[in-house]
Design a protein around this motif. Structure first.
Motif, PDB file in Angstrom:
ATOM      1  N   VAL A  41       0.973  -4.507 -10.901  1.00 21.49           N
ATOM      2  CA  VAL A  41       2.280  -3.526 -10.881  1.00 21.49           C
ATOM      3  C   VAL A  41       3.007  -3.373 -11.858  1.00 21.49           C
ATOM      4  O   VAL A  41       3.450  -4.312 -12.512  1.00 21.49           O
ATOM      5  CB  VAL A  41       3.056  -3.933  -9.387  1.00 21.49           C
ATOM      6  CG1 VAL A  41       4.483  -3.141  -9.250  1.00 21.49           C
ATOM      7  CG2 VAL A  41       2.284  -4.157  -8.038  1.00 21.49           C
ATOM      8  N   GLN A  88       2.469  -9.202  -6.890  1.00 19.48           N
ATOM      9  CA  GLN A  88       3.598  -8.343  -7.393  1.00 19.48           C
ATOM     10  C   GLN A  88       4.035  -7.183  -6.754  1.00 19.48           C
ATOM     11  O   GLN A  88       3.360  -6.575  -5.985  1.00 19.48           O
ATOM     12  CB  GLN A  88       3.221  -7.911  -8.717  1.00 19.48           C
ATOM     13  CG  GLN A  88       2.731  -9.350  -9.911  1.00 19.48           C
ATOM     14  CD  GLN A  88       2.531  -8.912 -11.221  1.00 19.48           C
ATOM     15  OE1 GLN A  88       2.378  -7.743 -11.278  1.00 19.48           O
ATOM     16  NE2 GLN A  88       2.386  -9.635 -12.278  1.00 19.48           N
ATOM     17  N   ILE A  89       5.457  -7.003  -6.675  1.00 18.73           N
ATOM     18  CA  ILE A  89       5.966  -6.069  -5.962  1.00 18.73           C
ATOM     19  C   ILE A  89       6.781  -5.266  -6.991  1.00 18.73           C
ATOM     20  O   ILE A  89       7.732  -5.523  -7.513  1.00 18.73           O
ATOM     21  CB  ILE A  89       6.808  -6.582  -4.968  1.00 18.73           C
ATOM     22  CG1 ILE A  89       6.275  -7.695  -3.727  1.00 18.73           C
ATOM     23  CG2 ILE A  89       7.477  -5.358  -3.848  1.00 18.73           C
ATOM     24  CD1 ILE A  89       6.904  -8.364  -2.976  1.00 18.73           C
ATOM     25  N   ALA A  90       6.586  -3.804  -6.951  1.00 15.62           N
ATOM     26  CA  ALA A  90       7.370  -2.942  -7.792  1.00 15.62           C
ATOM     27  C   ALA A  90       8.760  -2.647  -7.099  1.00 15.62           C
ATOM     28  O   ALA A  90       9.015  -2.568  -5.751  1.00 15.62           O
ATOM     29  CB  ALA A  90       6.682  -1.409  -7.722  1.00 15.62           C
ATOM     30  N   LEU A  91       9.805  -2.740  -7.805  1.00 15.42           N
ATOM     31  CA  LEU A  91      11.211  -2.387  -7.370  1.00 15.42           C
ATOM     32  C   LEU A  91      11.442  -1.044  -7.076  1.00 15.42           C
ATOM     33  O   LEU A  91      10.617   0.001  -7.643  1.00 15.42           O
ATOM     34  CB  LEU A  91      12.234  -2.854  -8.468  1.00 15.42           C
ATOM     35  CG  LEU A  91      12.302  -4.132  -8.904  1.00 15.42           C
ATOM     36  CD1 LEU A  91      13.538  -4.527  -9.618  1.00 15.42           C
ATOM     37  CD2 LEU A  91      12.323  -5.136  -7.476  1.00 15.42           C
ATOM     38  N   GLN A 103       7.465 -11.102  -8.911  1.00 15.09           N
ATOM     39  CA  GLN A 103       6.331 -11.532  -8.281  1.00 15.09           C
ATOM     40  C   GLN A 103       6.627 -12.853  -7.403  1.00 15.09           C
ATOM     41  O   GLN A 103       7.381 -13.765  -7.839  1.00 15.09           O
ATOM     42  CB  GLN A 103       5.550 -12.289  -9.482  1.00 15.09           C
ATOM     43  CG  GLN A 103       4.355 -12.870  -9.282  1.00 15.09           C
ATOM     44  CD  GLN A 103       3.342 -13.249 -10.424  1.00 15.09           C
ATOM     45  OE1 GLN A 103       3.982 -13.501 -11.304  1.00 15.09           O
ATOM     46  NE2 GLN A 103       2.050 -13.373 -10.520  1.00 15.09           N
ATOM     47  N   SER A 131       9.291  -5.295 -11.642  1.00 14.01           N
ATOM     48  CA  SER A 131       8.458  -5.805 -10.659  1.00 14.01           C
ATOM     49  C   SER A 131       9.128  -7.261 -10.312  1.00 14.01           C
ATOM     50  O   SER A 131       9.684  -8.033 -11.015  1.00 14.01           O
ATOM     51  CB  SER A 131       7.319  -5.661 -10.638  1.00 14.01           C
ATOM     52  OG  SER A 131       6.788  -6.610 -11.677  1.00 14.01           O
ATOM     53  N   PRO A 171       6.245  -2.807 -14.231  1.00  7.56           N
ATOM     54  CA  PRO A 171       7.665  -3.185 -14.075  1.00  7.56           C
ATOM     55  C   PRO A 171       8.385  -2.104 -13.814  1.00  7.56           C
ATOM     56  O   PRO A 171       7.993  -0.845 -14.264  1.00  7.56           O
ATOM     57  CB  PRO A 171       7.662  -3.995 -15.469  1.00  7.56           C
ATOM     58  CG  PRO A 171       6.775  -3.227 -16.420  1.00  7.56           C
ATOM     59  CD  PRO A 171       5.628  -3.015 -15.681  1.00  7.56           C
ATOM     60  N   LYS A 219       7.829  -5.402   2.761  1.00  6.31           N
ATOM     61  CA  LYS A 219       6.604  -6.150   2.054  1.00  6.31           C
ATOM     62  C   LYS A 219       6.644  -7.835   2.482  1.00  6.31           C
ATOM     63  O   LYS A 219       7.570  -8.416   2.492  1.00  6.31           O
ATOM     64  CB  LYS A 219       6.546  -5.964   0.623  1.00  6.31           C
ATOM     65  CG  LYS A 219       6.617  -4.660  -0.098  1.00  6.31           C
ATOM     66  CD  LYS A 219       5.136  -4.056   0.167  1.00  6.31           C
ATOM     67  CE  LYS A 219       5.133  -2.884  -0.670  1.00  6.31           C
ATOM     68  NZ  LYS A 219       5.756  -1.732  -0.019  1.00  6.31           N
TER      69      LYS A 219
END
Length: 329
Positions: free
Chosen positions: A31, A322-325, A37, A35, A33, A315
């Motif tokens: 993902v 990983q998660i995108a902001l 994790q 992001s 940034p 989520k």
């Protein structure tokens, strides 16, 4: 010993960890940034503008025949295998001092994040003093937000990240009973070996801001590693009017406290809610996560979704996803 046997018996009666099939798991590993994790249990790695922050990771996950252990020790080989690169981390935030949140922190600070300071309660500091120099330990409890009273901001070296501790609480573990409470009022000379000696101390929530070059918050995150009964854990009203973009919530014991996460989410109205501490940590392999026993994980998903704003996302990440902001406003 009797309390330990009781806890083991209660968990044993709950059966095995849950099969995660059917859960809306988030598994992305690549993902762009900015992001966040997820590292499993209460651990997260956050990078922003060439700086990084850790929420206390936990990888050792000891167990006795698949049940809660009575004696615990960090598994350095496992930590070294699983811990992502973190030599740019300057701040490591701790919510409370139970072994599943604090036991792996000394190894991480020694080998993986050698420039970082650790921030948490007085009890956390007394435990960490057994293995860390005092200059790397920050007592955040003394300046925590409490109700309407704001707390102190702690800044990273380049002042691109700041964090405010908030007075919170730890949910009961089962049947309204909370184990592993208590605190320390002096430095230890060795790390605890018994589960019961990893005392909770004052539990903290955290407000974290990611700042631009002028020191203005671009993102605001609210973090909890334990469910709390309102108003415990709620952030104070701040003069800058910046909204919370991301709420990091705790699935473990969420049904043991009233109105969680309803009241918190109605206050925050985040654009993104992340559900952590959902996977079993008694001898598990985080690369093949199983759901926490005795927890209605699907119920937490439904409740969270019901209390998000119309454009809010949820989520439920697997460890190391990983998660995108969300895009900044």
């Amino acid at each position: 010993m009797l309390r330990g046997m009781l806890l083991s018996l209660l968990i044993a009666l709950a059966g095995c960890a849950q099969n995660p099939a059917g859960l809306p798991l988030w598994q992305e590993r690549q993902v762009a940034p900015p992001s966040l994790q997820y590292l499993g249990v209460g651990g997260y790695l956050l990078r922003w503008q060439d700086e990084a922050l850790l929420f206390a990771p936990s990888f050792s996950n000891p167990a006795t025949l698949g049940q809660p252990p009575l004696v615990v020790q960090a598994d350095n080989a496992k930590i070294d295998e699983l811990m992502p690169k973190a030599d740019d981390v300057s701040m490591l935030l701790v919510g409370h001092a139970h072994y599943d949140h604090l036991m792996d922190v000394p190894r991480i600070l020694e080998k993986h994040a050698p420039k970082a300071k650790v921030y948490g309660s007085k009890t956390m500091g007394h435990i960490m003093a057994a293995v860390l120099p005092r200059e790397r330990i920050v007592d955040a409890e003394r300046v925590m937000a409490d109700g309407a009273k704001p707390g102190q901001w702690f800044y990273s070296p380049e002042k691109r990240i700041r964090a405010m501790p908030i007075k919170s609480m730890h949910a009961p573990h089962i049947f309204g009973i909370k184990f592993l409470g208590g605190s320390y009022d002096q430095d230890l000379t060795a790390l605890p070996k018994s589960v019961w000696a990893w005392k909770e101390g004052q539990t903290l929530s955290w407000l974290v801001d990611l700042l631009d070059e002028q020191g203005r918050p671009v993102y605001r995150l609210h973090y909890q590693d334990s469910a709390s009964t309102p108003p415990q854990g709620l952030p104070p009203q701040l003069d800058d009017t910046k909204a919370v973009d991301v709420a990091i919530l705790c699935v473990g014991s969420w049904q043991q406290v009233p109105a969680y996460p309803d009241v918190l989410l109605k206050r925050l109205q985040p654009r993104l809610a992340i559900l952590g501490h959902w996977e079993d940590f008694f001898g598990n392999d985080p690369r093949q996560p199983q759901g926490l026993r005795l927890q209605d994980i699907q119920g937490m998903v439904r409740t969270t979704r019901a209390n998000l704003p119309a454009d809010g996302e949820l989520k439920l990440p697997v460890p190391f996803a990983q998660i995108a902001l969300p895009a900044p406003r």
